[in-house]
Scaffold this motif. Structure first.
Motif, short mmCIF file in Angstrom:
data_model
loop_
_atom_site.label_atom_id
_atom_site.label_comp_id
_atom_site.label_asym_id
_atom_site.label_seq_id
_atom_site.Cartn_x
_atom_site.Cartn_y
_atom_site.Cartn_z
N UNK A 70 15.12 33.05 4.44
CA UNK A 70 15.62 34.19 3.67
C UNK A 70 16.00 33.77 2.26
N UNK A 71 16.54 34.73 1.52
CA UNK A 71 16.76 34.47 0.10
C UNK A 71 18.23 34.41 -0.28
N UNK B 180 17.58 30.59 -9.23
CA UNK B 180 17.71 32.05 -9.11
C UNK B 180 16.32 32.66 -8.93
N UNK B 181 16.24 33.69 -8.09
CA UNK B 181 14.93 34.29 -7.83
C UNK B 181 14.42 34.98 -9.10
N UNK B 182 13.21 34.62 -9.56
CA UNK B 182 12.75 35.15 -10.85
C UNK B 182 12.39 36.64 -10.81
N UNK C 229 20.03 36.48 -5.76
CA UNK C 229 19.03 35.98 -4.83
C UNK C 229 18.43 34.68 -5.36
N UNK C 230 18.00 33.85 -4.43
CA UNK C 230 17.42 32.57 -4.83
C UNK C 230 16.00 32.44 -4.27
N UNK C 231 15.28 31.47 -4.81
CA UNK C 231 14.02 31.06 -4.18
C UNK C 231 13.93 29.55 -4.28
N UNK C 232 13.00 29.00 -3.53
CA UNK C 232 12.65 27.60 -3.71
C UNK C 232 11.46 27.61 -4.66
N UNK C 233 11.62 26.97 -5.80
CA UNK C 233 10.58 27.01 -6.83
C UNK C 233 9.24 26.62 -6.19
#
Ligand code: FAD
Length: 156
Positions: free
Chosen positions: A117-118, A133-135, A143-147
């Motif tokens: 999840x994010x 941070x989620x682009x 929200x985040x992401x894994x680049x």
């Protein structure tokens, strides 16, 4: 040793397990050991209600999709190992092999799929260097992401 280990039993993790499971008769998947850490407690689906999704009866709950998804996976592809009641604490890599440490065991895997999840990824040690941070999300949603590029964070 897993050839592929999926972390997270939410929408993305279960769907990934179904796809990998469905490859069982393909030469590239022959004798491959696939597992899923099927933790569902913090899935966003737990509180979701679906009224306007093509193919789903209005009123379908996310909770039912999570439960039935696990059963669907077990029934269709019993070769996919379910790891229940474990939460991942840390991921590290040694000599090209991932060590996935949970609250109970350390699993070894050649390939790891992260589908947690994010929101709460930061609780998994080892992912900090990839977390941003989620682009494509509004900043206030935090929200985040894994680049990644096309879902690949790094090899395997
Ligand atoms: C009220 C509501 C309504 C929604 N309605 C819709 C809708 O109509 N249509 C739609 O497409 N989406 C909807 N969503 C969003 C949808 O729920 C999410 O997009 C979806 O759940 C994301 O899937 P995911 O697998 O990425 O994350 P999640 O489903 O959140 O799954 C992540 C999984 O990782 C597990 N996990 C987390 N940390 C760890 C750890 N350390 N170790 C092991 N496992 C871990 C969690 O327990 C969880 O099962 C809704 C969400 C809510 C809250």
């Amino acid at each position: 040793m897993f050839d592929a280990l999926i972390i997270g039993g939410g929408a993305a993790g279960l769907q990934c397990a179904l796809i990998l499971g469905s490859a069982k008769n393909k030469p590239f998947a022959e004798n491959k050991h696939i597992g899923i850490i099927v933790h569902q407690k913090t899935s966003h689906l737990q509180t979701a209600l679906f009224n306007n999704v093509l193919g789903l009866a209005p009123g379908t709950t996310g909770e039912s999709i999570l439960n039935e998804g696990k059963e669907q996976l077990k029934a269709l592809y019993p070769q996919v190992e379910h790891i229940e009641n474990e939460k991942v604490l840390e991921i590290s890599k040694q000599d090209g092999i991932f060590n996935v440490k949970t609250n109970k065991h350390t699993h070894k895997a050649k390939t790891v799929v992260i589908a947690v999840g994010y929101t709460n990824l930061m609780t998994i040690k080892g992912l900090e260097p990839f977390t941003e941070p989620h682009p494509r999300a509004a900043i206030e949603k935090d929200r985040i992401w894994l680049k990644n590029t096309d879902h690949l964070i790094e090899d395997n």
